[in-house]
Design an enzyme around this catalytic site. Structure first.
Site, PDB file in Angstrom:
ATOM      1  N   HIS A  16      36.029  40.863  35.565  1.00 10.90           N
ATOM      2  CA  HIS A  16      37.072  41.888  35.471  1.00 10.90           C
ATOM      3  C   HIS A  16      36.538  43.114  34.717  1.00 10.90           C
ATOM      4  O   HIS A  16      36.788  44.252  35.103  1.00 10.90           O
ATOM      5  CB  HIS A  16      38.287  41.359  34.700  1.00 10.90           C
ATOM      6  CG  HIS A  16      39.017  40.231  35.369  1.00 10.90           C
ATOM      7  ND1 HIS A  16      39.257  39.025  34.754  1.00 10.90           N
ATOM      8  CD2 HIS A  16      39.584  40.139  36.599  1.00 10.90           C
ATOM      9  CE1 HIS A  16      39.943  38.237  35.571  1.00 10.90           C
ATOM     10  NE2 HIS A  16      40.143  38.877  36.703  1.00 10.90           N
ATOM     11  N   LYS A  40      50.339  30.354  40.465  1.00  5.00           N
ATOM     12  CA  LYS A  40      49.474  29.890  39.372  1.00  5.00           C
ATOM     13  C   LYS A  40      50.276  29.563  38.124  1.00  5.00           C
ATOM     14  O   LYS A  40      51.281  30.219  37.849  1.00  5.00           O
ATOM     15  CB  LYS A  40      48.450  30.982  39.025  1.00  5.00           C
ATOM     16  CG  LYS A  40      47.438  31.225  40.108  1.00  5.00           C
ATOM     17  CD  LYS A  40      46.481  32.331  39.708  1.00  5.00           C
ATOM     18  CE  LYS A  40      45.457  32.595  40.795  1.00  5.00           C
ATOM     19  NZ  LYS A  40      44.644  33.785  40.499  1.00  5.00           N
ATOM     20  N   ARG A  89      34.953  39.449  45.535  1.00  5.48           N
ATOM     21  CA  ARG A  89      33.785  38.649  45.185  1.00  5.48           C
ATOM     22  C   ARG A  89      32.994  38.214  46.410  1.00  5.48           C
ATOM     23  O   ARG A  89      31.818  38.422  46.522  1.00  5.48           O
ATOM     24  CB  ARG A  89      34.207  37.404  44.390  1.00  5.48           C
ATOM     25  CG  ARG A  89      34.584  37.729  42.973  1.00  5.48           C
ATOM     26  CD  ARG A  89      35.236  36.556  42.319  1.00  5.48           C
ATOM     27  NE  ARG A  89      36.442  36.160  43.048  1.00  5.48           N
ATOM     28  CZ  ARG A  89      37.186  35.110  42.756  1.00  5.48           C
ATOM     29  NH1 ARG A  89      36.837  34.341  41.762  1.00  5.48           N
ATOM     30  NH2 ARG A  89      38.268  34.832  43.452  1.00  5.48           N
ATOM     31  N   SER A 127      38.561  33.070  36.563  1.00  8.23           N
ATOM     32  CA  SER A 127      39.242  32.679  35.325  1.00  8.23           C
ATOM     33  C   SER A 127      39.409  31.162  35.285  1.00  8.23           C
ATOM     34  O   SER A 127      39.300  30.552  34.216  1.00  8.23           O
ATOM     35  CB  SER A 127      40.603  33.363  35.237  1.00  8.23           C
ATOM     36  OG  SER A 127      40.443  34.756  35.209  1.00  8.23           O
TER      37      SER A 127
HETATM   38  N1  COA Z   1      34.873  39.070  39.069  1.00 10.64           N
HETATM   39  C1  COA Z   1      35.051  37.769  38.918  1.00 10.64           C
HETATM   40  N2  COA Z   1      36.240  37.152  39.153  1.00 10.64           N
HETATM   41  C2  COA Z   1      37.259  37.930  39.551  1.00 10.64           C
HETATM   42  C3  COA Z   1      37.139  39.292  39.715  1.00 10.64           C
HETATM   43  C4  COA Z   1      35.880  39.869  39.445  1.00 10.64           C
HETATM   44  N3  COA Z   1      35.681  41.165  39.595  1.00 10.64           N
HETATM   45  N4  COA Z   1      38.316  39.789  40.113  1.00 10.64           N
HETATM   46  C5  COA Z   1      39.165  38.755  40.203  1.00 10.64           C
HETATM   47  N5  COA Z   1      38.515  37.640  39.861  1.00 10.64           N
HETATM   48  C6  COA Z   1      39.077  36.288  39.880  1.00 10.64           C
HETATM   49  C7  COA Z   1      40.135  36.083  38.866  1.00 10.64           C
HETATM   50  O1  COA Z   1      39.620  35.601  37.651  1.00 10.64           O
HETATM   51  C8  COA Z   1      41.030  35.090  39.542  1.00 10.64           C
HETATM   52  O2  COA Z   1      40.559  33.793  39.276  1.00 10.64           O
HETATM   53  P1  COA Z   1      41.543  32.528  39.292  1.00 10.64           P
HETATM   54  O3  COA Z   1      42.038  32.414  40.708  1.00 10.64           O
HETATM   55  O4  COA Z   1      40.683  31.417  38.872  1.00 10.64           O
HETATM   56  O5  COA Z   1      42.663  32.842  38.337  1.00 10.64           O
HETATM   57  C9  COA Z   1      40.876  35.401  41.026  1.00 10.64           C
HETATM   58  O6  COA Z   1      39.715  36.159  41.130  1.00 10.64           O
HETATM   59  C10 COA Z   1      41.978  36.227  41.652  1.00 10.64           C
HETATM   60  O7  COA Z   1      42.761  36.762  40.682  1.00 10.64           O
HETATM   61  P2  COA Z   1      43.401  38.175  40.519  1.00 10.64           P
HETATM   62  O8  COA Z   1      42.534  39.261  41.006  1.00 10.64           O
HETATM   63  O9  COA Z   1      43.840  38.240  39.126  1.00 10.64           O
HETATM   64  O10 COA Z   1      44.563  38.139  41.548  1.00 10.64           O
HETATM   65  P3  COA Z   1      45.729  37.149  41.760  1.00 10.64           P
HETATM   66  O11 COA Z   1      45.515  36.569  43.083  1.00 10.64           O
HETATM   67  O12 COA Z   1      45.939  36.186  40.645  1.00 10.64           O
HETATM   68  O13 COA Z   1      46.942  38.190  41.831  1.00 10.64           O
HETATM   69  C11 COA Z   1      48.608  39.719  41.044  1.00 10.64           C
HETATM   70  C12 COA Z   1      47.631  38.583  40.690  1.00 10.64           C
HETATM   71  C13 COA Z   1      49.514  39.868  39.866  1.00 10.64           C
HETATM   72  C14 COA Z   1      47.816  40.999  41.282  1.00 10.64           C
HETATM   73  C15 COA Z   1      49.377  39.372  42.350  1.00 10.64           C
HETATM   74  O14 COA Z   1      49.866  38.048  42.300  1.00 10.64           O
HETATM   75  C16 COA Z   1      50.556  40.318  42.577  1.00 10.64           C
HETATM   76  O15 COA Z   1      50.371  41.424  43.030  1.00 10.64           O
HETATM   77  N6  COA Z   1      51.779  39.872  42.198  1.00 10.64           N
HETATM   78  C17 COA Z   1      52.997  40.659  42.316  1.00 10.64           C
HETATM   79  C18 COA Z   1      53.885  40.234  43.502  1.00 10.64           C
HETATM   80  C19 COA Z   1      53.520  41.035  44.717  1.00 10.64           C
HETATM   81  O16 COA Z   1      53.707  42.236  44.768  1.00 10.64           O
HETATM   82  N7  COA Z   1      52.953  40.351  45.726  1.00 10.64           N
HETATM   83  C20 COA Z   1      52.476  41.017  46.931  1.00 10.64           C
HETATM   84  C21 COA Z   1      53.479  41.122  47.993  1.00 10.64           C
HETATM   85  S1  COA Z   1      53.973  39.548  48.598  1.00 10.64           S
END
Ligand code: COA
Length: 159
Positions: A16, A40, A89, A127
């Site tokens: 991140h 999650k 990724r 994560s």
């Molecule tokens: N390098 C390494 N790992 C990374 C990364 C990077 N640059 N970017 C993301 N990741 C990992 C994260 O650690 C995470 O790991 P995990 O799955 O083990 O927790 C994974 O990639 C994806 O996580 P993240 O990018 O945080 O996205 P998410 O899928 O958890 O989404 C929100 C979180 C809040 C952005 C998303 O759920 C959301 O938009 N929610 C609001 C509701 C909404 O509007 N939904 C869309 C319409 S239905």
């Protein structure tokens, strides 16, 4: 230009941080927005996740750290941003992110989703992996920002 970088950040990792460091160069203000993914079960509360991010980034005029609930598209509109940035990724991220980008576009046609390739060093990182290693007493050095390593270990080792 204001960019929103949304995520679960449970906890923030060096992957991140890589995206934040690079994204801040292409905008005037980056809003790091901690949201919840309904699928999650987080280990850290929203407040704890924000604290870990703030602890990592320090006080900066060009970065704001906050949380949001509800739809990302509504949040983006509320803060006056035009786009969100997400890290990609590998191919495995693509399908999910592609779906999210299209759903968000459908909800908010003026909103763009930009993707930045994660640096190769962090393409294997997540994560969940950090949490699993920490819970089992493994070494998370190099996976999370050094200044939060102890906090993450302390929180997870006793779970
Ligand atoms: N390098 C390494 N790992 C990374 C990364 C990077 N640059 N970017 C993301 N990741 C990992 C994260 O650690 C995470 O790991 P995990 O799955 O083990 O927790 C994974 O990639 C994806 O996580 P993240 O990018 O945080 O996205 P998410 O899928 O958890 O989404 C929100 C979180 C809040 C952005 C998303 O759920 C959301 O938009 N929610 C609001 C509701 C909404 O509007 N939904 C869309 C319409 S239905």
């Amino acid at each position: 230009m204001i960019l929103v970088y949304p995520g679960s950040f449970d906890p923030i990792t060096n992957g991140h941080l890589d995206i934040i460091t690079r994204a801040v160069y292409i905008c005037d203000k980056l809003i790091v927005a901690v949201g919840s993914n309904e699928a999650k079960k987080p280990a850290f509360s929203v407040e704890e996740r924000i604290d870990l991010i703030k602890c990592t980034l320090g006080e900066r005029d060009d970065i704001m750290v906050t949380s949001f609930s509800g739809l990302l598209a509504d949040f983006v509109k509320k803060v006056g941003a035009k786009a969100v940035i997400k890290g990609l990724r590998a191919m495995s991220d693509f399908e999910y992110e592609f779906q999210m980008a299209l759903l968000n576009k459908n909800l908010e046609p003026d909103m763009e989703t930009l993707f930045m390739m994660t640096s190769v060093n962090y393409s294997y990182l997540s994560s969940s992996a950090v949490k699993e290693i920490a819970k089992n007493g493994g070494n998370i050095e190099g996976l999370v920002p050094e200044c939060i390593r102890e906090k993450v270990m302390k929180k997870l080792a006793c779970r």
